[in-house]
Design a protein around this motif. Structure first.
Motif, PDB file in Angstrom:
ATOM      1  N   GLU A 163       0.816  -1.208   0.000  1.00 20.74           N
ATOM      2  CA  GLU A 163       0.000   0.000   0.000  1.00 20.74           C
ATOM      3  C   GLU A 163       0.853   1.263   0.000  1.00 20.74           C
ATOM      4  O   GLU A 163       0.398   2.317  -0.423  1.00 20.74           O
ATOM      5  N   ASN A 164       2.118   1.140   0.483  1.00 16.91           N
ATOM      6  CA  ASN A 164       2.973   2.318   0.561  1.00 16.91           C
ATOM      7  C   ASN A 164       3.819   2.522  -0.691  1.00 16.91           C
ATOM      8  O   ASN A 164       4.338   3.624  -0.895  1.00 16.91           O
ATOM      9  N   GLY A 165       3.993   1.474  -1.509  1.00 22.94           N
ATOM     10  CA  GLY A 165       4.717   1.601  -2.781  1.00 22.94           C
ATOM     11  C   GLY A 165       6.058   2.294  -2.655  1.00 22.94           C
ATOM     12  O   GLY A 165       6.323   3.302  -3.311  1.00 22.94           O
ATOM     13  N   ILE A 166       6.929   1.755  -1.797  1.00 22.41           N
ATOM     14  CA  ILE A 166       8.204   2.410  -1.513  1.00 22.41           C
ATOM     15  C   ILE A 166       9.355   1.551  -2.032  1.00 22.41           C
ATOM     16  O   ILE A 166       9.329   0.335  -1.908  1.00 22.41           O
ATOM     17  N   VAL A 167      10.370   2.191  -2.581  1.00 20.47           N
ATOM     18  CA  VAL A 167      11.597   1.502  -2.973  1.00 20.47           C
ATOM     19  C   VAL A 167      12.693   1.914  -1.989  1.00 20.47           C
ATOM     20  O   VAL A 167      12.844   3.091  -1.655  1.00 20.47           O
ATOM     21  N   HIS A 168      13.446   0.927  -1.483  1.00 22.32           N
ATOM     22  CA  HIS A 168      14.438   1.198  -0.443  1.00 22.32           C
ATOM     23  C   HIS A 168      15.725   1.779  -1.021  1.00 22.32           C
ATOM     24  O   HIS A 168      16.281   2.736  -0.503  1.00 22.32           O
ATOM     25  N   ARG A 169      16.253   1.166  -2.051  1.00 19.03           N
ATOM     26  CA  ARG A 169      17.418   1.615  -2.823  1.00 19.03           C
ATOM     27  C   ARG A 169      18.766   1.411  -2.120  1.00 19.03           C
ATOM     28  O   ARG A 169      19.793   1.807  -2.662  1.00 19.03           O
ATOM     29  N   ASP A 170      18.765   0.812  -0.944  1.00 19.80           N
ATOM     30  CA  ASP A 170      20.064   0.526  -0.294  1.00 19.80           C
ATOM     31  C   ASP A 170      19.961  -0.740   0.547  1.00 19.80           C
ATOM     32  O   ASP A 170      20.369  -0.765   1.709  1.00 19.80           O
ATOM     33  N   ILE A 171      19.443  -1.794  -0.074  1.00 23.18           N
ATOM     34  CA  ILE A 171      19.311  -3.063   0.642  1.00 23.18           C
ATOM     35  C   ILE A 171      20.663  -3.766   0.658  1.00 23.18           C
ATOM     36  O   ILE A 171      21.306  -3.950  -0.383  1.00 23.18           O
ATOM     37  N   LYS A 172      21.091  -4.140   1.845  1.00 20.49           N
ATOM     38  CA  LYS A 172      22.358  -4.839   2.038  1.00 20.49           C
ATOM     39  C   LYS A 172      22.350  -5.424   3.444  1.00 20.49           C
ATOM     40  O   LYS A 172      21.530  -5.026   4.294  1.00 20.49           O
ATOM     41  N   PRO A 173      23.231  -6.372   3.743  1.00 19.82           N
ATOM     42  CA  PRO A 173      23.242  -6.985   5.081  1.00 19.82           C
ATOM     43  C   PRO A 173      23.430  -5.972   6.204  1.00 19.82           C
ATOM     44  O   PRO A 173      22.891  -6.148   7.297  1.00 19.82           O
ATOM     45  N   LEU A 239      15.602  -5.620  -6.323  1.00 26.02           N
ATOM     46  CA  LEU A 239      15.678  -7.075  -6.436  1.00 26.02           C
ATOM     47  C   LEU A 239      17.115  -7.544  -6.646  1.00 26.02           C
ATOM     48  O   LEU A 239      17.513  -8.590  -6.143  1.00 26.02           O
ATOM     49  N   TRP A 240      17.892  -6.758  -7.412  1.00 25.20           N
ATOM     50  CA  TRP A 240      19.305  -7.114  -7.589  1.00 25.20           C
ATOM     51  C   TRP A 240      20.006  -7.097  -6.234  1.00 25.20           C
ATOM     52  O   TRP A 240      20.754  -8.025  -5.896  1.00 25.20           O
ATOM     53  N   THR A 245      22.313  -9.946  -1.535  1.00 20.55           N
ATOM     54  CA  THR A 245      22.213 -10.140  -0.081  1.00 20.55           C
ATOM     55  C   THR A 245      21.906 -11.591   0.257  1.00 20.55           C
ATOM     56  O   THR A 245      22.520 -12.170   1.170  1.00 20.55           O
ATOM     57  N   LEU A 246      20.985 -12.200  -0.464  1.00 22.18           N
ATOM     58  CA  LEU A 246      20.632 -13.594  -0.189  1.00 22.18           C
ATOM     59  C   LEU A 246      21.799 -14.526  -0.508  1.00 22.18           C
ATOM     60  O   LEU A 246      22.050 -15.488   0.221  1.00 22.18           O
ATOM     61  N   TYR A 247      22.487 -14.256  -1.605  1.00 21.84           N
ATOM     62  CA  TYR A 247      23.659 -15.080  -1.940  1.00 21.84           C
ATOM     63  C   TYR A 247      24.712 -14.940  -0.841  1.00 21.84           C
ATOM     64  O   TYR A 247      25.321 -15.941  -0.422  1.00 21.84           O
ATOM     65  N   HIS A 248      24.937 -13.719  -0.386  1.00 20.18           N
ATOM     66  CA  HIS A 248      25.909 -13.473   0.677  1.00 20.18           C
ATOM     67  C   HIS A 248      25.516 -14.235   1.944  1.00 20.18           C
ATOM     68  O   HIS A 248      26.355 -14.865   2.598  1.00 20.18           O
ATOM     69  N   ALA A 249      24.220 -14.196   2.283  1.00 21.86           N
ATOM     70  CA  ALA A 249      23.749 -14.890   3.487  1.00 21.86           C
ATOM     71  C   ALA A 249      23.881 -16.402   3.351  1.00 21.86           C
ATOM     72  O   ALA A 249      24.154 -17.103   4.330  1.00 21.86           O
TER      73      ALA A 249
END
Length: 750
Positions: A163-173, A239-240, A245-249
């Motif tokens: 509902e908030n339609g937000i992009v984070h743009r700095d996803i990382k561990p 998503l990239w 992040t998932l590969y790193h984890a």
């Protein structure tokens, strides 16, 4: 000390620092409650006004269990700098978890699933407001006793963030914080929304944020390589970052690594990410100016099961896609990750392969789907699968729900039996010592600290492998023990019934009983009776041989059982895991000392000598304990397990041959019984006719065959016939017993 109206902190309590702000551990002045405060620096105020307030506005909108809560926005007393008062996560970040030597090769499976659940819930925040949630079965019920992720909670989180339609743009561990719940479970929360903004699905942006190792290649080209371009970016750039992040984890390392590292070889880093073939999830350059090597699977050092890897790899391949048009959208990403989280795990130990499998299925699936999933991992066809659970056969009806499968764990799995005799593969693993860099002869405090950390990480991997290998030996011995017990039960039952049949045959072949019949028959009938007696006697001798053969199998199985018990005692007495743990404690002390020493300008001569000795000691202990103890014992156990499995396989085949022989003898007994019945019918009929004729011409008292004697003879023959029928029934029952208890079930082509 610094403070706002309600909160107080010391600048030494630094939790993290970025280009525009620093985060500290603080306390409420009245309650003493711990919080985190984000204090913005002078550089942050050089940004446009809308950028400065964006993080406040985003956090005010969001209220989710996997997002760090915003409590208040205050100002410092003197400089009146803006301060965000947020929820305090006491266990660091996902990055600090991954940087711990314990997780040098990635997270354990259960912890990774917790991270995946957090990412799946939180990072659908880029989704469109019109998007429908993925379909969830209305009857998604968990297997009794197993914990699963709730699809409803995941959908609820998705609805809130969508509902908030937000992009984070700095996803990382580093932006995924960790805290411990009341029951000690990990809870991960996304933080740092300084780069976040509201964005619809079809809306684009041109500004560049993020950390370079996790940046989408298009953003990397402009932000890191400083190349001018006119590209715009959509919500899929998150998503990239999620994929990296998932590969790193999952692995403990980044997926794209040029020679010298991402920060030293930026052009090659960009080339790896843009030239990556479709389906590849990692790329490395191991030599300077060397070729690029692509990987389509997770490394063998990954601690995730192959069952989970098979579910995860396609997701990584489709979100680590350079071309935004080919990359999945958040709807498909969330549907696929939710599909994993809604599955339950059935642990299956393939006894013939000596491999533990994790089979991920939906609880509402049928058992037929589960059997097919087992086939995909083991290559054992469903019709050749038979399962033991806790020493008993576990019958799985294909049409039933998977909820009828037993509640399993890694230490108490379903044991898969197969008709095929194959060489045990065992656990595929890489020697952790191969990943240990060499210590330099000359003392270099920073380099030695890094190497000591790698050694400690390899030590923790060796500890995990040692536990896994020891558990595998335990499962091998336990499964074989159950097989031997089952075969011994088959022998006992078969032997008991065979001996009963022999006793009956002995009594039925008595000379006196047959001689009375022979005396009342013609020569032709007497010849047939003699032939039938010979057939029955041969049958008795054959059954006697079967009895002797089964007894020999019992002896062989008893000897094997004794060997298994002896080896189980040896496995239980194995102290290699405890020894590695002891060495790890020592290595931890060395690591901490190196960590402390690297901050010093130099070491004295004596300290340097101790420093060098510690280096060699740590590596030598790791090599000796793991390679010379754990690995050798495990490889020896695989060879022995293969020999024992062949012995069990041969015994099972031998019992199957006995079963076929008994079935053939059963057919002979039935034929003999039918022949005797026919003779009995004819003799009885003839005797009755003779009696009738004699009664017509002479008084009954002068009859050559008195009525009582004739009656006794007829009854005797009828009794003999009935006993022969019982023999046939006993032999049929014998055959059913062997077929019912034989392991594994007979295959049409075996």
């Amino acid at each position: 000390m610094q403070s706002t109206v309600n909160y107080l902190w010391h600048t030494d309590d630094l939790l993290g620092q970025g280009a525009t702000a620093s985060v500290y551990k603080a306390r409420n002045k009245k309650s003493g409650e711990l919080v985190a405060v984000k204090v913005f620096n002078t550089a942050s105020y050089l940004r446009p006004r809308e950028v400065q307030v964006r993080e406040f506005e985003v956090l005010r909108k969001l209220n989710h269990q996997n997002i760090v809560k915003l409590f208040a926005v205050e100002e410092t007393g003197g400089s009146r700098q803006k301060v965000l008062v947020m929820e305090y996560c006491s266990s660091g970040s996902l990055l600090s978890v991954l940087e711990s030597p314990e997780n040098a090769f990635g997270l354990p499976e259960e912890e990774f699933l917790v991270v995946l659940r957090c990412v799946a819930r939180v990072n659908t925040l880029s989704g469109s407001k019109d998007r429908l949630p993925p379909k969830v079965s209305p009857r998604h019920e968990a297997v009794p006793g197993q914990r699963t992720s709730s699809p409803l909670s995941a959908v609820a989180g998705m609805n809130h963030l969508r509902e908030n339609g937000i992009v984070h743009r700095d996803i990382k561990p580093g932006n995924i914080l960790r805290l411990l719940g009341e029951e000690g479970q990990s809870i991960y929360k996304l933080t740092d929304f300084g780069a976040a903004r509201e964005l619809d699905d079809d809306e684009k942006f041109v500004s560049v944020y993020g950390t370079e190792e996790y940046l989408h290649p298009d953003m990397y080209e402009r932000a890191v390589l400083r190349k001018p371009q006119q590209k715009t970016f959509g919500v899929t750039v998150d998503l990239w970052s999620i994929g990296v992040t998932l590969y790193h984890a999952a692995t403990g390392s980044l997926p794209f690594i040029p020679y010298g590292g991402p920060r030293r070889n930026k052009e090659m880093m960009y080339r790896i990410t843009t030239e990556k073939p479709a389906g590849a999830i990692a790329g490395t350059q191991k030599q300077e100016n060397g070729p690029l090597e692509w990987s389509y699977t997770l490394p063998v050092t990954c601690r995730l099961s192959l069952g989970l890897q098979s579910q995860l790899v396609p997701i990584l391949a489709n979100i680590l896609e350079v071309e935004q048009a080919k990359c999945w959208g958040f709807d498909q990403f969330f549907a696929e990750t939710s599909d994993i989280l809604q599955r339950v795990v059935v642990h299956v130990f393939s006894l013939s392969q000596a491999v533990l499998h994790h089979v991920y299925i939906h609880a509402h699936n049928t058992i037929a789907i589960f059997l097919e999933a087992v086939y995909e991992q083991t290559r054992v066809a469903p019709q050749h699968q038979k399962f033991l659970f806790e020493g008993h056969f576990w019958v799985l009806e294909p049409n039933l729900s998977a909820q009828h499968i037993a509640h399993t764990t890694a230490s108490s799995p379903l044991t898969l039996l197969s008709t095929a005799s194959e060489t045990p593969m065992g656990l595929a693993f890489k020697d952790p010592a191969q990943d240990i860099p060499k210590f330099f002869p000359k003392v270099d405090l920073q380099a030695d600290y890094t190497t000591a950390k790698s050694v400690l990480g390899a030590g923790y991997q060796a500890l995990w492998l040692a536990r896994t290998l020891l558990a595998g030996q335990e499962l091998m011995l336990r499964g074989l023990h159950w097989c031997v017990e089952t075969l011994q039960a088959t022998c006992r039952r078969t032997l008991e019934v065979t001996r009963m049949a022999l006793l009956f045959l002995s009594s039925s072949l008595g000379t006196e009983r047959f001689s009375s019949v022979a005396g009342m028959t013609e020569m032709q009938e007497l010849k047939k009776v003699t032939e039938l007696r010979s057939r029955l006697r041969a049958l008795a001798e054959a059954l006697s041989r079967c009895s002797h053969s089964i007894t020999e199998s019992q002896t062989s199985l008893s000897n094997l059982r004794s060997e298994l018990l002896k080896n189980r005692d040896q496995v239980h007495a194995d102290r290699s895991v405890q020894q590695i743990q002891y060495c790890l404690d020592k290595m931890n002390l060395i690591y901490k000392q190196f960590k402390k020493s690297r901050m010093r300008p130099g070491l004295g001569y004596n300290e340097e000598q101790i420093h060098k000795l510690d280096n060699r000691l740590a590596k030598r202990l790791l090599l000796q304990l793991f390679q010379e103890t754990c690995v050798q014992k495990y490889q020896t156990s695989l060879v022995t397990h293969g020999r024992w499995m062949r012995e069990v396989h041969e015994t099972r085949n031998h019992l199957r041959m006995v079963s076929c022989s008994v079935a053939a003898y059963n057919t002979e007994a039935q034929g003999a019984q039918e022949g005797l019945s026919q003779i009995l019918d004819r003799v009885s009929h003839q005797l009755l006719q003779d009696r009738t004729k004699e009664a017509q011409v002479s008084p009954p008292l002068t009859a050559p065959y008195p009525s009582p004697a004739l009656t006794d003879l007829v009854l005797q023959m009828q009794e003999l016939c009935e006993e022969m029928k019982l023999l046939a029934f006993d032999l049929q029952d014998n055959n059913r017993v062997i077929e019912g208890l034989s392991w594994p079930p007979s295959a049409p082509d075996s």
